[in-house]
Design a protein around this motif. Sequence first.
Motif, mmCIF file in Angstrom:
data_model
loop_
_atom_site.group_PDB
_atom_site.id
_atom_site.type_symbol
_atom_site.label_atom_id
_atom_site.label_comp_id
_atom_site.label_asym_id
_atom_site.label_seq_id
_atom_site.Cartn_x
_atom_site.Cartn_y
_atom_site.Cartn_z
ATOM 1 N N SER A 70 11.463 62.552 6.982
ATOM 2 C CA SER A 70 12.558 62.712 6.036
ATOM 3 C C SER A 70 13.199 61.358 5.716
ATOM 4 O O SER A 70 13.481 61.049 4.559
ATOM 5 C CB SER A 70 13.608 63.659 6.609
ATOM 6 N N SER A 71 13.397 60.551 6.733
ATOM 7 C CA SER A 71 13.982 59.225 6.528
ATOM 8 C C SER A 71 13.069 58.342 5.693
ATOM 9 O O SER A 71 13.530 57.615 4.813
ATOM 10 C CB SER A 71 14.260 58.551 7.872
ATOM 11 N N LEU A 72 11.771 58.399 5.945
ATOM 12 C CA LEU A 72 10.821 57.597 5.174
ATOM 13 C C LEU A 72 10.773 58.042 3.714
ATOM 14 O O LEU A 72 10.645 57.210 2.816
ATOM 15 C CB LEU A 72 9.427 57.675 5.800
ATOM 16 N N GLU A 73 10.884 59.333 3.465
ATOM 17 C CA GLU A 73 10.915 59.828 2.085
ATOM 18 C C GLU A 73 12.152 59.311 1.351
ATOM 19 O O GLU A 73 12.072 58.919 0.190
ATOM 20 C CB GLU A 73 10.902 61.354 2.065
ATOM 21 N N GLN A 74 13.277 59.298 2.025
ATOM 22 C CA GLN A 74 14.507 58.783 1.401
ATOM 23 C C GLN A 74 14.405 57.291 1.138
ATOM 24 O O GLN A 74 14.855 56.797 0.103
ATOM 25 C CB GLN A 74 15.721 59.085 2.273
ATOM 26 N N LEU A 75 13.802 56.549 2.057
ATOM 27 C CA LEU A 75 13.650 55.108 1.887
ATOM 28 C C LEU A 75 12.655 54.763 0.783
ATOM 29 O O LEU A 75 12.745 53.705 0.172
ATOM 30 C CB LEU A 75 13.217 54.455 3.196
ATOM 31 N N ALA A 76 11.711 55.646 0.516
ATOM 32 C CA ALA A 76 10.714 55.397 -0.507
ATOM 33 C C ALA A 76 11.275 55.566 -1.917
ATOM 34 O O ALA A 76 10.712 55.059 -2.876
ATOM 35 C CB ALA A 76 9.524 56.325 -0.316
ATOM 36 N N MET A 77 12.400 56.252 -2.044
ATOM 37 C CA MET A 77 13.011 56.451 -3.355
ATOM 38 C C MET A 77 13.640 55.155 -3.844
ATOM 39 O O MET A 77 14.228 54.413 -3.063
ATOM 40 C CB MET A 77 14.091 57.537 -3.278
ATOM 41 N N PRO A 78 13.520 54.870 -5.148
ATOM 42 C CA PRO A 78 14.154 53.655 -5.669
ATOM 43 C C PRO A 78 15.674 53.758 -5.591
ATOM 44 O O PRO A 78 16.247 54.825 -5.746
ATOM 45 C CB PRO A 78 13.686 53.589 -7.118
ATOM 46 N N VAL A 79 16.289 52.626 -5.325
ATOM 47 C CA VAL A 79 17.737 52.571 -5.194
ATOM 48 C C VAL A 79 18.279 51.634 -6.261
ATOM 49 O O VAL A 79 17.799 50.516 -6.424
ATOM 50 C CB VAL A 79 18.148 52.064 -3.796
ATOM 51 N N GLU A 80 19.274 52.065 -6.990
ATOM 52 C CA GLU A 80 19.919 51.230 -7.987
ATOM 53 C C GLU A 80 21.017 50.428 -7.318
ATOM 54 O O GLU A 80 21.881 50.986 -6.641
ATOM 55 C CB GLU A 80 20.533 52.084 -9.097
ATOM 56 N N VAL A 81 20.977 49.116 -7.472
ATOM 57 C CA VAL A 81 22.014 48.265 -6.902
ATOM 58 C C VAL A 81 23.308 48.447 -7.686
ATOM 59 O O VAL A 81 24.377 48.606 -7.130
ATOM 60 C CB VAL A 81 21.580 46.789 -6.909
ATOM 61 N N VAL A 82 23.191 48.432 -8.985
ATOM 62 C CA VAL A 82 24.339 48.604 -9.862
ATOM 63 C C VAL A 82 23.926 49.584 -10.949
ATOM 64 O O VAL A 82 22.826 49.495 -11.492
ATOM 65 C CB VAL A 82 24.757 47.260 -10.487
ATOM 66 N N ASP A 83 24.815 50.522 -11.277
ATOM 67 C CA ASP A 83 24.470 51.564 -12.229
ATOM 68 C C ASP A 83 24.318 51.057 -13.654
ATOM 69 O O ASP A 83 23.449 51.503 -14.385
ATOM 70 C CB ASP A 83 25.520 52.679 -12.203
ATOM 71 N N ASN A 84 25.165 50.155 -14.075
ATOM 72 C CA ASN A 84 25.160 49.767 -15.482
ATOM 73 C C ASN A 84 24.956 48.266 -15.654
ATOM 74 O O ASN A 84 25.854 47.539 -16.006
ATOM 75 C CB ASN A 84 26.462 50.215 -16.153
ATOM 76 N N ILE A 85 23.719 47.843 -15.444
ATOM 77 C CA ILE A 85 23.382 46.441 -15.644
ATOM 78 C C ILE A 85 23.005 46.267 -17.109
ATOM 79 O O ILE A 85 22.187 46.997 -17.642
ATOM 80 C CB ILE A 85 22.202 46.006 -14.755
#
Length: 86
Positions: A17-32
């Motif tokens: 479960s943790s690896l699946e969450q880490l594999a998802m892309p993460v946005e640093v800032v919402d509105n660049i």
Amino acid sequence: MTAPHLQTMTAQEYIESSLEQLAMPVEVVDNINASNINEILFRLLTTKKFRKYSLNDDYVAHIKKSIAASVEANEPIKVIFFRRLL
């Protein structure tokens, strides 16, 4: 009676479960966008995590100029960390 939102996980399920969450892309800032990218990069590069000492006005101007040049040329930002000699 157990609550349906509370589930017991095995160690293997937790890791997967943790690896699946880490594999998802993460946005640093919402509105660049083009108008605020320089300020966002400056703020991220000058956080306490990346520097040990405070920045004087000359360094701030130099860093902002370097970020602007790199963004304008669509190139990676080259960062060199100098060690302060006492």
